[in-house]
Design a protein around this motif. Structure first.
Motif, mmCIF file in Angstrom:
data_model
loop_
_atom_site.group_PDB
_atom_site.id
_atom_site.type_symbol
_atom_site.label_atom_id
_atom_site.label_comp_id
_atom_site.label_asym_id
_atom_site.label_seq_id
_atom_site.Cartn_x
_atom_site.Cartn_y
_atom_site.Cartn_z
ATOM 1 N N ALA A 1 0.838 -1.203 0.000
ATOM 2 C CA ALA A 1 0.000 0.000 0.000
ATOM 3 C C ALA A 1 0.873 1.254 0.000
ATOM 4 N N THR A 2 1.951 1.226 0.788
ATOM 5 C CA THR A 2 2.878 2.366 0.854
ATOM 6 C C THR A 2 3.457 2.659 -0.530
ATOM 7 N N ILE A 3 3.937 1.603 -1.192
ATOM 8 C CA ILE A 3 4.549 1.781 -2.523
ATOM 9 C C ILE A 3 3.504 2.319 -3.502
ATOM 10 N N ASN A 4 2.296 1.755 -3.481
ATOM 11 C CA ASN A 4 1.238 2.252 -4.371
ATOM 12 C C ASN A 4 0.975 3.735 -4.135
ATOM 13 N N ALA A 5 0.883 4.103 -2.843
ATOM 14 C CA ALA A 5 0.590 5.508 -2.509
ATOM 15 C C ALA A 5 1.713 6.422 -2.986
ATOM 16 N N LEU A 6 2.968 5.997 -2.795
ATOM 17 C CA LEU A 6 4.115 6.818 -3.225
ATOM 18 C C LEU A 6 4.119 6.968 -4.744
ATOM 19 N N ASN A 7 3.839 5.865 -5.448
ATOM 20 C CA ASN A 7 3.872 5.921 -6.917
ATOM 21 C C ASN A 7 2.726 6.749 -7.495
ATOM 22 N N GLN A 8 1.652 6.899 -6.704
ATOM 23 C CA GLN A 8 0.520 7.712 -7.179
ATOM 24 C C GLN A 8 0.726 9.195 -6.882
ATOM 25 N N ASN A 9 1.568 9.497 -5.921
ATOM 26 C CA ASN A 9 1.716 10.885 -5.484
ATOM 27 C C ASN A 9 3.186 11.185 -5.220
ATOM 28 N N SER A 10 3.825 11.877 -6.172
ATOM 29 C CA SER A 10 5.269 12.091 -6.067
ATOM 30 C C SER A 10 5.613 13.101 -4.967
ATOM 31 N N ALA A 11 4.590 13.811 -4.449
ATOM 32 C CA ALA A 11 4.865 14.791 -3.380
ATOM 33 C C ALA A 11 4.849 14.129 -1.998
ATOM 34 N N LEU A 12 4.424 12.864 -1.966
ATOM 35 C CA LEU A 12 4.277 12.168 -0.682
ATOM 36 C C LEU A 12 5.609 11.578 -0.213
ATOM 37 N N HIS A 13 5.890 11.692 1.096
ATOM 38 C CA HIS A 13 7.061 11.044 1.689
ATOM 39 C C HIS A 13 6.586 10.165 2.833
ATOM 40 N N ILE A 14 7.075 8.934 2.874
ATOM 41 C CA ILE A 14 6.657 8.025 3.942
ATOM 42 C C ILE A 14 7.878 7.468 4.678
ATOM 43 N N SER A 15 7.787 7.475 6.004
ATOM 44 C CA SER A 15 8.818 6.838 6.830
ATOM 45 C C SER A 15 8.241 5.546 7.390
ATOM 46 N N LEU A 16 8.931 4.437 7.160
ATOM 47 C CA LEU A 16 8.491 3.160 7.720
ATOM 48 C C LEU A 16 9.283 2.906 8.993
ATOM 49 N N VAL A 17 8.586 2.692 10.094
ATOM 50 C CA VAL A 17 9.265 2.506 11.377
ATOM 51 C C VAL A 17 8.954 1.097 11.884
ATOM 52 N N GLY A 18 9.994 0.289 12.051
ATOM 53 C CA GLY A 18 9.784 -1.086 12.509
ATOM 54 C C GLY A 18 11.062 -1.893 12.351
ATOM 55 N N ASP A 19 10.911 -3.191 12.271
ATOM 56 C CA ASP A 19 12.071 -4.067 12.153
ATOM 57 C C ASP A 19 12.658 -3.954 10.740
ATOM 58 N N GLU A 20 13.844 -3.341 10.634
ATOM 59 C CA GLU A 20 14.394 -3.000 9.317
ATOM 60 C C GLU A 20 14.581 -4.216 8.398
ATOM 61 N N PRO A 21 15.166 -5.310 8.904
ATOM 62 C CA PRO A 21 15.345 -6.466 7.999
ATOM 63 C C PRO A 21 14.002 -6.947 7.413
ATOM 64 N N SER A 22 12.960 -7.000 8.237
ATOM 65 C CA SER A 22 11.657 -7.442 7.725
ATOM 66 C C SER A 22 11.128 -6.472 6.681
ATOM 67 N N ILE A 23 11.313 -5.170 6.966
ATOM 68 C CA ILE A 23 10.830 -4.152 6.020
ATOM 69 C C ILE A 23 11.579 -4.263 4.705
ATOM 70 N N LEU A 24 12.913 -4.416 4.792
ATOM 71 C CA LEU A 24 13.724 -4.513 3.566
ATOM 72 C C LEU A 24 13.336 -5.733 2.750
ATOM 73 N N LEU A 25 13.051 -6.824 3.457
ATOM 74 C CA LEU A 25 12.642 -8.053 2.774
ATOM 75 C C LEU A 25 11.341 -7.827 2.004
ATOM 76 N N ALA A 26 10.388 -7.157 2.660
ATOM 77 C CA ALA A 26 9.080 -6.903 2.030
ATOM 78 C C ALA A 26 9.205 -5.899 0.890
ATOM 79 N N LEU A 27 10.253 -5.040 0.962
ATOM 80 C CA LEU A 27 10.446 -4.010 -0.072
ATOM 81 C C LEU A 27 11.171 -4.545 -1.314
ATOM 82 N N ALA A 28 11.809 -5.721 -1.154
ATOM 83 C CA ALA A 28 12.619 -6.265 -2.251
ATOM 84 C C ALA A 28 11.789 -6.363 -3.532
ATOM 85 N N GLN A 29 12.404 -5.942 -4.622
ATOM 86 C CA GLN A 29 11.778 -5.986 -5.953
ATOM 87 C C GLN A 29 10.606 -5.032 -6.151
#
Lengths: 326, 326
Positions: A13-41
């Motif tokens: 959802a975060t990626i979709n929102a960012l790609n729809q709105n280039s003015a939007l900035h999002i900070s993800l706060v949580g377990d970094e390895p898990s977040i990076l894994l989910a962000l892969a590709q």
């Protein structure tokens, strides 16, 4: 963000929102390895996204007072500090609601003059949706608190673009002035005496779905019960409809033919379309998403947070409560 | 019976009920000319039917205390006197609920030990229905009253044949013991301490529809809101479904094919199937039917009254409350 099954949906959802709105900035706060894994590709502009490692989490069944005491290193506490310190403009959490309310009160503080924050969410209705508050932050409320909820709900309704003069109602068990608990009758007097509010009277439980009302105000116990009865009824009816269509070969065949209509119908009554409960009355925008949110649902929460920030809901509530005697 | 649009339905339902059960006797109390007109050309055994002329009526918007004072000649008051004096075994009214509760308390009196009567009705659910009380007779309740409602609800549930040990739950905003108002937590202690009651814990709003629960107990404000939210959600969903099927030629065609399934579905969630709210805790069986009841709906109320009489619900509540210390 915790490492539960919702992480994948919220990241998509975060990626979709960012790609729809280039003015939007999002900070993800949580377990970094898990977040990076989910962000892969995933494809996105890295300048729009920041990751803050914060491995400790507040469990869904954790008692709010304990979370407040022992979970100052949690992602929930951390993200509220980031909002307080101006590093972000709004917060979205799918975590423990009680802990989120308690931590928000301590970290962000209430707006001057606000006695208690309230949880406010849209309920699908004839006119799209009706905003309802409080949905569970306050078990019982006095008349002045209900009046403040009316001010807060009207501000959010305006921000979400429903109307400049949203129609406010108080939840009660009858439309007549003599009906209901004295606290509700006193709140009706306070709300109707404020010329800035468009008060239309008492609403009964079924009036929440009416196109004549934009915002319904009640205490958190009643509101939480009402919300869950609404969800329970919708879920019960969906199950009954499904069962009926599956009970015979004729039913299964007609279901295939009726599928486009049934899908459109499901979309219309899907609570995910209106996901995102706002915690109102705080120094900052805090949106609570469903714990088991899907992608569309989490996108809706992000959208709601962005609107609340850009429309200045916090400032609007602050000004209106601040200039009132109560 | 008043002369409103419901008279024709209630008379047709009366005739149907009499023709189905030759042991049943019904007294119609209201404006005799109107009743006779509605009875014209109906076939029934005249020995099963009595008419009592009583032209004065309690208006639907009449304040209960005023009705009690000024409407002692009304059909509502008269029929309660007939019950008190043993001329009938149970009463069914589609009139003003508040006036019916007030008049019942004065004319019939409460059962010994009962502090307040409660309105109890079935809500369609996964297991057929869940009984819920109070639905509006008492705006606020203390723990002892909620305990009494549990006893009353369990008695009615047994009479209606659900189970010998109906599963009782208290409506709350969380399943955990620490959640909710203190009055609900105290009621939980009282109910769970009574070995005759099968208490299963707190129920949230959506749990009303669960097959794990037979009776849900709450105060009359919350119960009334919950009931109306449930009805409002069902009505909203029916409208949405209808609109979707009507929006295109394809939709209208598939609706024709899906009609038998949709009809069965409507029947399943039709609140008329379970019409009839019982006023529990009184010296006698009093059933409140919906004001705008159809024939099937009113028949259901007659059936419920007959069952409550034959199963001795009044006696059962009287014994159980009477033998308790509270």
């Amino acid at each position: 963000m915790s490492g539960d099954h919702g992480l994948r949906s919220s990241i998509t959802a975060t990626i979709n929102a960012l790609n729809q709105n280039s003015a939007l900035h999002i900070s993800l706060v949580g377990d970094e390895p898990s977040i990076l894994l989910a962000l892969a590709q995933k494809k996105y502009n890295p300048e729009q996204l920041q990751i803050h490692h914060s491995p400790d989490i507040v469990a869904m069944d954790e008692i709010p007072s304990k979370a407040l005491r022992y979970k100052k290193q949690s992602s929930m506490y951390r993200v509220l500090e980031m909002l307080r310190d101006g590093h972000v403009s709004g917060v979205i959490s799918a975590g423990n609601t009680g802990a989120l309310v308690a931590m928000s009160c301590i970290v962000l503080k209430r707006l001057s003059g606000v006695s208690r924050p309230a949880i406010c969410a849209p309920i699908p209705a004839q006119n799209g949706y009706t905003l309802m508050l409080d949905l569970g932050a306050n078990i019982s409320c006095d008349a002045a608190q209900l009046y403040q909820f009316a001010v807060m709900g009207a501000s959010l309704s305006k921000a979400l673009g429903a109307s400049d003069t949203p129609r406010l109602a108080l939840l009660n068990i009858g439309a007549e002035l003599i009906k209901g608990p004295s606290v509700v009758k006193e709140a009706a007097e306070l709300i109707s005496a404020d010329p800035r509010l468009n008060y239309v009277g008492f609403a009964e439980g079924n009036d929440i779905f009416s196109e004549q009302i934009d915002v319904v105000v009640c205490d958190g116990f009643t509101g939480n019960v009402a919300l869950k009865v609404c969800e329970g009824t919708a879920s019960f009816i969906r199950n009954q409809l499904k069962t009926k269509f599956e009970q015979s070969i004729y039913g299964r065949l007609s279901a295939i033919l009726a599928m486009p209509v049934l899908k459109a119908f499901q979309g219309e009554i899907n609570p995910d379309r209106y996901n995102g409960a706002a915690l109102l009355g705080l120094n900052g925008v805090v949106i609570k998403s469903h714990g088991s949110s899907g992608v569309e649902s989490f996108e809706s929460a992000i959208h709601q947070a962005a609107l609340a920030v850009s429309e200045g809901v916090t400032q609007s509530i602050g000004t209106q409560i601040g200039t009132n005697k109560l």
